[in-house]
Design a protein around this motif. Structure first.
Motif, PDB file in Angstrom:
ATOM      1  N   MET A  22       4.686  -1.369   1.996  1.00  0.00           N
ATOM      2  CA  MET A  22       5.676  -0.350   1.649  1.00  0.00           C
ATOM      3  C   MET A  22       6.737  -0.861   0.680  1.00  0.00           C
ATOM      4  O   MET A  22       7.772  -0.213   0.500  1.00  0.00           O
ATOM      5  N   GLU A  62       0.866   1.886   7.228  1.00  0.00           N
ATOM      6  CA  GLU A  62       1.780   2.925   7.699  1.00  0.00           C
ATOM      7  C   GLU A  62       2.024   2.781   9.202  1.00  0.00           C
ATOM      8  O   GLU A  62       1.076   2.610   9.961  1.00  0.00           O
ATOM      9  N   TYR A  80       4.202   8.137   6.689  1.00  0.00           N
ATOM     10  CA  TYR A  80       3.532   7.978   5.401  1.00  0.00           C
ATOM     11  C   TYR A  80       4.548   7.471   4.388  1.00  0.00           C
ATOM     12  O   TYR A  80       5.761   7.527   4.601  1.00  0.00           O
ATOM     13  N   GLU A  81       4.021   6.986   3.267  1.00  0.00           N
ATOM     14  CA  GLU A  81       4.922   6.570   2.193  1.00  0.00           C
ATOM     15  C   GLU A  81       5.828   7.732   1.801  1.00  0.00           C
ATOM     16  O   GLU A  81       5.370   8.877   1.780  1.00  0.00           O
ATOM     17  N   MET A 109       8.588  12.155   5.494  1.00  0.00           N
ATOM     18  CA  MET A 109       7.624  11.066   5.603  1.00  0.00           C
ATOM     19  C   MET A 109       6.603  11.299   6.704  1.00  0.00           C
ATOM     20  O   MET A 109       5.466  10.866   6.621  1.00  0.00           O
ATOM     21  N   PHE A 135      13.306   2.048   5.101  1.00  0.00           N
ATOM     22  CA  PHE A 135      12.927   2.753   3.884  1.00  0.00           C
ATOM     23  C   PHE A 135      14.145   3.152   3.044  1.00  0.00           C
ATOM     24  O   PHE A 135      14.013   3.465   1.878  1.00  0.00           O
TER      25      PHE A 135
ATOM     26  N   ARG B  21      16.070   1.785  -1.904  1.00  0.00           N
ATOM     27  CA  ARG B  21      14.927   2.644  -2.211  1.00  0.00           C
ATOM     28  C   ARG B  21      15.276   3.996  -2.819  1.00  0.00           C
ATOM     29  O   ARG B  21      14.701   4.384  -3.833  1.00  0.00           O
ATOM     30  N   ARG B  46       3.420   9.766  -4.270  1.00  0.00           N
ATOM     31  CA  ARG B  46       3.829   8.810  -3.251  1.00  0.00           C
ATOM     32  C   ARG B  46       4.408   7.580  -3.937  1.00  0.00           C
ATOM     33  O   ARG B  46       4.174   7.340  -5.123  1.00  0.00           O
ATOM     34  N   ASP B  47       5.126   6.771  -3.162  1.00  0.00           N
ATOM     35  CA  ASP B  47       5.781   5.588  -3.722  1.00  0.00           C
ATOM     36  C   ASP B  47       4.812   4.701  -4.485  1.00  0.00           C
ATOM     37  O   ASP B  47       5.142   4.194  -5.565  1.00  0.00           O
ATOM     38  N   SER B  48       3.632   4.483  -3.938  1.00  0.00           N
ATOM     39  CA  SER B  48       2.671   3.579  -4.614  1.00  0.00           C
ATOM     40  C   SER B  48       2.254   4.171  -5.960  1.00  0.00           C
ATOM     41  O   SER B  48       2.037   3.437  -6.923  1.00  0.00           O
TER      42      SER B  48
END
Lengths: 137, 68
Positions: A22, A62, A80-81, A109, A135, B21, B46-48
């Motif tokens: 993450m 996750e 989740y991300e 999330m 996060f 973040r 998404r972040d990735s």
């Protein structure tokens, strides 16, 4: 006497795997004392939940949490991300409304309505908040 | 937060505890939304994915922000 299902070393390795997946910086060397204390507290909460079998890190890195004080569809909450929508939701909260930002982020999330977290008792909420705070850092 | 942003032609992180973040990923998202045409709804990234697209911009951002 607390019953642990996972040993500490494995739980800490899983925690590190979560940080890695993450993009969360776990290097405490560059943190202020206050930040380090906060990080260590969140880490301890998450590692403890892993050890008790209440939380595990899935193959995507996750966190998957099983709450005991609320009932939800599927029985588990997956973190989740975050997404673009998460950041937009947080941005809409006023400066200083950090609790509102955290709840908005948790809801996005986990794909759960915010009321799930509002109904949670402290023993579940503190685990979810520990994940969410990492996060936000 | 591990991922640096680009400032003055180099990888850089906010100081004073500000490299967090929401700040970092919001900036990366805005940059990516601006520079890539044909992306899906950016709210779904998404972040990735945000990281992936930002990394693609990193070299040219360094070039564009280099001090003259």
């Amino acid at each position: 006497m607390t019953e642990y299902k996972v040993d500490r070393e494995t739980a800490e390795q899983e925690f590190d795997r979560f940080l890695d997946a993450m993009d969360i910086d776990g290097d405490t060397a560059g943190m202020t004392d206050e930040d380090r204390q906060g990080f260590d507290g969140q880490k301890q909460t998450i590692v403890s939940a892993i050890r008790k079998g209440r939380l595990y890190i899935n193959e995507n890195g996750e966190p998957v949490f099983t709450p005991s004080t609320v009932e939800i569809d599927g029985g588990v909450i997956t973190f989740y991300e975050p997404s673009g929508a998460s950041y937009m939701a947080m941005d809409s909260k006023k400066k200083g409304h950090d609790v509102a930002k955290m709840y908005a982020m948790m809801a996005d999330m986990t794909k759960q309505p915010a009321k799930v977290f509002a109904k949670m008792k402290q023993r579940d909420l503190k685990v979810c908040q520990a994940v969410a705070v990492l996060f936000l850092a | 937060m591990r991922t640096p942003l680009v400032r003055g032609g180099e990888d850089a992180k906010h100081t004073g505890g500000e490299h967090v973040r929401p700040v970092v990923y919001s900036e990366m998202l805005r940059q990516v939304a601006r520079d890539y045409s044909g992306l899906p709804d950016v709210r779904t990234l998404r972040d990735s994915e945000i990281r992936f697209f930002y990394e693609g911009l990193r070299p040219e951002l360094k070039q564009a922000t280099k001090p003259r």
